[in-house]
Scaffold this motif. Structure first.
Motif, short mmCIF file in Angstrom:
data_model
loop_
_atom_site.label_atom_id
_atom_site.label_comp_id
_atom_site.label_asym_id
_atom_site.label_seq_id
_atom_site.Cartn_x
_atom_site.Cartn_y
_atom_site.Cartn_z
N VAL A 120 -50.04 18.09 -47.42
CA VAL A 120 -49.53 16.86 -48.03
C VAL A 120 -50.60 15.77 -48.04
CG1 VAL A 120 -47.20 17.40 -47.25
CG2 VAL A 120 -48.65 15.94 -45.83
N SER A 121 -50.43 14.82 -48.93
CA SER A 121 -51.29 13.64 -48.98
C SER A 121 -50.42 12.42 -49.20
CB SER A 121 -52.32 13.76 -50.11
OG SER A 121 -53.15 12.62 -50.19
N GLY A 122 -50.78 11.33 -48.52
CA GLY A 122 -50.01 10.10 -48.69
C GLY A 122 -49.79 9.32 -47.41
N GLY A 123 -50.11 9.95 -46.26
CA GLY A 123 -50.03 9.24 -45.00
C GLY A 123 -48.62 8.96 -44.54
N PRO A 124 -48.50 8.31 -43.36
CA PRO A 124 -47.17 8.02 -42.80
C PRO A 124 -46.27 7.23 -43.74
CG PRO A 124 -48.90 7.57 -41.19
CD PRO A 124 -49.59 7.86 -42.48
N GLU A 125 -46.87 6.28 -44.47
CA GLU A 125 -46.07 5.47 -45.39
C GLU A 125 -45.52 6.33 -46.52
OE1 GLU A 125 -50.40 5.15 -46.69
OE2 GLU A 125 -49.28 5.16 -44.79
N GLY A 126 -46.26 7.38 -46.91
CA GLY A 126 -45.79 8.29 -47.95
C GLY A 126 -44.58 9.10 -47.50
N VAL A 127 -44.57 9.47 -46.22
CA VAL A 127 -43.39 10.18 -45.69
C VAL A 127 -42.20 9.24 -45.69
CG1 VAL A 127 -42.46 11.54 -43.80
CG2 VAL A 127 -44.92 11.48 -44.16
N GLU A 128 -42.42 8.03 -45.19
CA GLU A 128 -41.31 7.10 -45.01
C GLU A 128 -40.60 6.77 -46.31
OE1 GLU A 128 -43.01 3.81 -42.96
OE2 GLU A 128 -43.22 4.89 -41.06
N ASN A 129 -41.36 6.66 -47.40
CA ASN A 129 -40.71 6.32 -48.67
C ASN A 129 -40.53 7.53 -49.59
OD1 ASN A 129 -43.25 6.64 -49.93
ND2 ASN A 129 -43.76 4.50 -49.61
N GLY A 130 -40.81 8.73 -49.07
CA GLY A 130 -40.57 9.95 -49.84
C GLY A 130 -41.49 10.14 -51.02
N SER A 131 -42.72 9.62 -50.90
CA SER A 131 -43.64 9.67 -52.05
C SER A 131 -44.86 10.55 -51.81
CB SER A 131 -44.11 8.24 -52.39
OG SER A 131 -44.88 7.70 -51.33
N LEU A 132 -44.82 11.41 -50.80
CA LEU A 132 -45.96 12.29 -50.54
C LEU A 132 -46.28 13.16 -51.76
CD1 LEU A 132 -45.25 13.73 -46.97
CD2 LEU A 132 -46.98 12.03 -47.59
N THR A 133 -47.57 13.48 -51.89
CA THR A 133 -47.98 14.55 -52.79
C THR A 133 -48.00 15.83 -51.98
OG1 THR A 133 -49.32 13.07 -54.15
CG2 THR A 133 -49.81 15.43 -54.28
N ILE A 134 -47.33 16.87 -52.46
CA ILE A 134 -47.27 18.15 -51.74
C ILE A 134 -47.84 19.23 -52.64
CG2 ILE A 134 -45.83 19.77 -50.46
CD1 ILE A 134 -43.77 17.59 -50.11
N MET A 135 -48.85 19.95 -52.12
CA MET A 135 -49.58 20.95 -52.89
C MET A 135 -49.26 22.33 -52.32
SD MET A 135 -53.04 18.71 -52.43
CE MET A 135 -52.78 16.95 -52.11
N VAL A 136 -48.64 23.19 -53.11
CA VAL A 136 -48.05 24.41 -52.57
C VAL A 136 -48.69 25.67 -53.14
CG1 VAL A 136 -45.89 25.66 -52.14
CG2 VAL A 136 -45.87 23.14 -52.36
N GLY A 137 -49.00 26.59 -52.23
CA GLY A 137 -49.47 27.92 -52.63
C GLY A 137 -48.59 28.99 -52.00
N GLY A 138 -48.44 30.13 -52.68
CA GLY A 138 -47.61 31.22 -52.17
C GLY A 138 -46.86 31.90 -53.29
N GLU A 139 -45.62 32.30 -53.02
CA GLU A 139 -44.80 32.96 -54.03
C GLU A 139 -43.90 31.93 -54.71
OE1 GLU A 139 -42.71 36.05 -52.02
OE2 GLU A 139 -44.47 37.35 -51.91
N LYS A 140 -43.90 31.95 -56.04
CA LYS A 140 -43.17 30.90 -56.77
C LYS A 140 -41.67 30.95 -56.53
CE LYS A 140 -43.07 28.43 -61.12
NZ LYS A 140 -43.57 28.33 -62.50
N LEU A 141 -41.10 32.15 -56.42
CA LEU A 141 -39.65 32.25 -56.19
C LEU A 141 -39.26 31.61 -54.86
CD1 LEU A 141 -38.81 35.84 -57.51
CD2 LEU A 141 -38.24 33.64 -58.57
N VAL A 142 -40.11 31.78 -53.87
CA VAL A 142 -39.86 31.16 -52.56
C VAL A 142 -39.98 29.65 -52.68
CG1 VAL A 142 -40.64 31.01 -50.16
CG2 VAL A 142 -40.69 33.21 -51.35
N PHE A 143 -41.01 29.20 -53.40
CA PHE A 143 -41.20 27.77 -53.63
C PHE A 143 -39.95 27.15 -54.26
CE2 PHE A 143 -42.29 24.72 -57.06
CZ PHE A 143 -42.69 23.64 -56.28
N GLU A 144 -39.38 27.84 -55.24
CA GLU A 144 -38.21 27.30 -55.94
C GLU A 144 -37.00 27.18 -55.02
OE1 GLU A 144 -38.01 30.00 -59.21
OE2 GLU A 144 -39.47 28.88 -60.42
N LYS A 145 -36.91 28.08 -54.03
CA LYS A 145 -35.80 28.01 -53.07
C LYS A 145 -35.86 26.76 -52.21
CE LYS A 145 -35.11 33.01 -52.49
NZ LYS A 145 -35.22 34.15 -51.53
N VAL A 146 -37.08 26.35 -51.85
CA VAL A 146 -37.22 25.22 -50.91
C VAL A 146 -37.58 23.91 -51.62
CG1 VAL A 146 -37.82 26.72 -48.98
CG2 VAL A 146 -39.64 25.78 -50.43
N LEU A 147 -37.68 23.94 -52.93
CA LEU A 147 -38.08 22.74 -53.67
C LEU A 147 -37.16 21.55 -53.38
CD1 LEU A 147 -39.95 21.38 -55.67
CD2 LEU A 147 -38.57 22.33 -57.55
#
Length: 301
Positions: A120-147
């Motif tokens: 993730v990128s965005g720091g503590p303030e990004g978590v607090e306001n739900g604005s983090l950038t999240i960069m995901v690698g792996g299986e797309k079907l799994v990604f869609e489950k947890v999106l």
């Protein structure tokens, strides 16, 4: 869905809070039960070991400090892979090398466990306001489950490709963070060395082509007010730019500006600044030029 969380520091604790605020059932593991008490008071359940956490949860999240911590938590004898149930999904928010992510993905997959590198990128303030950038690698079907869960903490959530892709994107981001931090520090110190008003110079730069998010962050929130509590600590950016430089060199680039940034952050660590905010990389540069970049109280002039 029962969500387990390992790594409840500056970032992880805030992620847990956001999940609890959205009424998710969250279990946390920390080495010290006392450290988990504030999260328990918010509604999280404390679990006394990683094996116990792995056995009770459907989704396991990790937000750790170093690649060695990630390897130990996932692949150690008392780690996630040996103890999680078949079908468990794992989200690792830690910044690690792509090789680490790929290795854990392969080991987990053999055990019937899904693993997504999700830095993730965005720091503590990004978590607090739900604005983090999240960069995901792996299986797309799994990604869609947890999106839906990722969207609780992230404003920009991107699936980038196979295992390791998220880690590669994050290291590229961290390369820019380190290089921009060094460049902004050098520029502001040069201005001070030649007698320019630091605040005035900063106000000019931030409306010019020399502007950057890092310049604004460091000067507005830390340097000009001489307040260097993290934030993102020096030691973590040093780790990240070192991993990023390795990535760039493997891509065929031999002389890169990241090498200068790595040396600057290493020097800051050697000067005992490792736990200060990354903006404190300016301090050794100031010392070398015998200047301080700060606001001037014009009322006293």
């Amino acid at each position: 869905m029962k969500i387990g969380f390992i790594g409840t520091g500056v970032m992880g604790s805030r992620m847990v809070k956001r999940l609890l605020d959205q009424n998710y059932e969250v279990y946390v593991y920390t080495r010290s039960k006392e450290k988990a008490r504030p999260l328990q008071e918010m509604g999280a359940d404390y679990v006394g070991s990683i094996p116990e956490l792995a056995k009770v949860c459907d989704l396991l999240c990790t937000c750790l400090s170093m690649p060695t911590d990630v390897v130990e938590v996932y692949c150690g004898p008392n780690g996630i892979v040996e103890n999680a149930r078949h079908g468990t999904i794992c989200l690792d928010f830690t910044t690690v090398g792509a090789d680490t992510s790929k290795s854990i993905f392969e080991i987990a997959t053999k055990k019937g466990i899904s693993y997504l590198d999700s830095p993730v990128s965005g720091g503590p303030e990004g978590v607090e306001n739900g604005s983090l950038t999240i960069m995901v690698g792996g299986e797309k079907l799994v990604f869609e489950k947890v999106l839906p869960i990722l969207k609780v903490i992230g404003g920009k959530v991107e699936f980038l490709g196979p295992a390791g892709s998220g880690s590669i994107a994050k290291l590229i981001n961290q390369y820019l963070v380190a290089v921009h931090s060094l460049a902004a520090s050098e520029a502001m110190v040069a201005g001070a060395a030649y007698g320019l008003d630091s605040e005035q110079l900063f106000n000019l730069l931030k409306v010019s082509y020399g502007d950057s998010k890092i310049l604004r962050r460091h000067m507005d929130e830390y340097v000009l007010d001489r307040q260097f509590e993290p934030g993102g600590a020096i030691k973590y950016v040093h780790k990240d730019v070192r991993l990023a430089n390795q990535l760039f060199e493997e891509a065929g680039m031999k002389e890169i500006t990241g090498q200068l940034a790595q040396r600057a952050f290493q020097q800051a660590e050697e000067n005992g600044l490792q736990d200060l905010d990354m903006s404190a990389v300016i301090l050794p540069i100031e010392n070398a030029s015998d200047v301080v970049v700060k606001k001037i109280n014009k009322d006293t002039l």
